[in-house]
Scaffold this active site. Structure first.
Site, short mmCIF file in Angstrom:
data_model
loop_
_atom_site.label_atom_id
_atom_site.label_comp_id
_atom_site.label_asym_id
_atom_site.label_seq_id
_atom_site.Cartn_x
_atom_site.Cartn_y
_atom_site.Cartn_z
CG HIS A 1 -1.94 1.04 1.25
ND1 HIS A 1 -1.66 2.37 1.50
CD2 HIS A 1 -3.26 0.98 1.02
CE1 HIS A 1 -2.79 3.07 1.42
NE2 HIS A 1 -3.78 2.25 1.13
CG HIS B 1 -7.30 0.56 -1.22
ND1 HIS B 1 -6.55 0.92 -0.12
CD2 HIS B 1 -7.61 -0.73 -1.07
CE1 HIS B 1 -6.39 -0.15 0.65
NE2 HIS B 1 -7.02 -1.16 0.11
CG ASP C 1 -9.50 3.45 0.73
OD1 ASP C 1 -9.84 2.84 1.75
OD2 ASP C 1 -8.39 4.00 0.61
C1 DNO Z 1 -6.62 3.40 5.44
C2 DNO Z 1 -5.99 2.27 4.79
C3 DNO Z 1 -4.57 2.02 5.25
C4 DNO Z 1 -4.13 0.66 4.78
C5 DNO Z 1 -2.76 0.24 5.22
C6 DNO Z 1 -2.36 -0.97 4.45
O1 DNO Z 1 -7.80 3.53 5.42
O2 DNO Z 1 -6.08 2.33 3.44
O3 DNO Z 1 -4.50 2.11 6.61
O4 DNO Z 1 -4.98 -0.30 5.28
O5 DNO Z 1 -1.85 1.24 5.05
O6 DNO Z 1 -1.26 -1.59 5.01
#
Ligand code: DNO
Length: 411
Positions: free
Chosen positions: A238, A303, A357
């Site tokens: 990510h 996302h 997301d």
């Molecule tokens: C927030 C998310 C991040 C994500 C992490 C993945 O909403 O998109 O916190 O889960 O960074 O490791």
């Protein structure tokens, strides 16, 4: 695409029932209860699968499609001698997840903090609430609350001066709120870091610059990606959120060049990307649709979210999914093209797992306490809009590409 939503587990106020009705076939989840660095035992993975996939057979099935995240221990990020033991644990967790049939695992490599915002309740013109990041508010935290040594050099003099002035007029309550928001812990946890310990955590990175962090990331991926490849898991990093350094900590997963270097560091398919348009899209120099076209075969998870930059280009808030700075039409087109390519190539699972997301807190959710960004109705709205866009593009693009139409129809 495989439509999914994040489910934080049995304590999540948004239920699997809600997620199913929002139109999802997949769930994104993690064993947040296990300490970072521990092996994920098969029994614990199966217990979560039981909740998602087996219990409640009355309704349409749900599938645990993606692990987000299998977190990386700080010792790995810092390149400590103990990292090899944590890497072995990580490899074992991947084997255990694969043994349970899980094929996509997300992680990030942000030092200390995961995502950062300064306001979790920013009021939009329609009265819904969004997440927001304001550079000057962040400077208030850094310069006046944390009082980090050397912080002054990281802010433009005018921002630093304005931050000090702002701090002088803030109530105790407002200071506490900003502190808590900035120090919010990892997603899935309701606990924030403690201000007293926080400087100590930052100090441990004093000698780790971007080059050293990148070397530690590449060391990690060279050790774990071959295992993922062997067991059939797509590992997907990510990007940094926001995609620029904060609090003197290096951030090395913010641009196309960062991602391309990582992919080249271990050139196996399993070494892949979580393509988060909300994180990457904060930077105007990230050409999102072009990145999908160029890096597409290594995208394992998507996302979809968009942010809107404000007058100070480091300030942004989370916009409606089809508004904001991200050209969602171009992004979706590139994603559908990538899927059509996978279908035409006969890949066994061509559908990209995607989740809307975040989402605004709106309607009934304004009165509920949910994980910030993860209310039910805002995400449902986001997913509905994104699905409509995807549907339209699918129909148009598939017509232009007959072999892919056939592959799609045969699914
Ligand atoms: C927030 C998310 C991040 C994500 C992490 C993945 O909403 O998109 O916190 O889960 O960074 O490791």
């Amino acid at each position: 695409m495989l439509h999914t939503m994040r489910w934080f587990g049995p304590n999540d106020p948004v239920s699997l029932f809600d997620i199913r009705q929002a139109g999802c076939a997949g769930v994104v989840s993690a064993l947040h209860q296990l300490p970072v660095g521990a092996v994920w035992p098969v029994a614990d993975i199966q217990a979560r699968q039981q909740l998602i996939e087996v219990d409640n057979t009355r309704y349409a099935p749900l599938h645990w499609a993606v692990v987000e995240s299998l977190p990386v221990h700080e010792d790995i990020k810092k390149g400590r001698p103990t990292r090899d033991a944590y890497i072995q644990n990580y490899q074992q967790s991947l084997r255990n997840l694969a043994a349970c049939g899980i094929r996509t695992v997300c992680y990030n490599f942000m030092p200390v903090l995961d995502w950062s915002r300064t306001d979790l309740n920013y009021e939009m013109p329609d009265g819904s609430r969004a997440l927001r990041f304001v550079w000057q508010d962040f400077a208030v935290f850094d310069l006046c609350i944390l009082k980090r040594a050397g912080a002054e050099a990281d802010y433009e003099p005018a921002v630093a001066a304005a931050a000090r002035e702002q701090f002088a007029s803030m109530s105790t309550e407002a200071i506490a709120q900003l502190t808590n928001t900035t120090l919010l812990g990892l997603p899935g946890s309701e606990e924030a870091f403690e201000l007293q310990n926080f400087q100590g955590l930052l100090n441990e990175y004093a000698t780790i610059d971007a080059a050293a962090l990148t070397a530690n990331l590449h060391y990690f991926i060279r050790a774990v990606a071959p295992v993922a490849e062997e067991v059939g898991i797509g590992l997907c990093i990510h990007p940094d959120d926001p995609p620029f350094p904060l609090l003197g900590l290096p951030r090395v997963v913010s641009t196309e060049a960062d991602l391309a270097n990582l992919l080249a560091a271990c050139d196996v398919r399993a070494n892949g990307i979580t393509f988060c348009t909300g994180s990457l899209g904060v930077r105007p120099d990230n050409d999102l649709a072009g990145m999908i076209t160029r890096l597409g075969s290594r995208i394992h998870f998507v996302h979809l979210r968009t942010t809107k930059r404000e007058e100070n280009p480091r300030n942004f808030h989370e916009a409606d999914h089809l508004a904001g700075d991200v050209d969602m039409y171009a992004v979706m087109q590139a994603l559908v093209e990538e899927e059509l390519r996978r279908e035409a190539a006969g890949e066994d699972q061509p559908a990209l797992p995607m989740r809307p997301d975040h989402g605004h807190q709106m309607l009934d959710d304004l009165h509920k306490k949910t994980y910030p960004g993860y209310s039910a109705i805002g995400r449902l709205k986001g997913l509905a809009e994104l699905r409509g866009l995807e549907y339209g593009l699918r129909r148009t693009l598939a017509e232009a590409e007959p072999p892919a139409v056939a592959a799609y129809a045969a699914r």
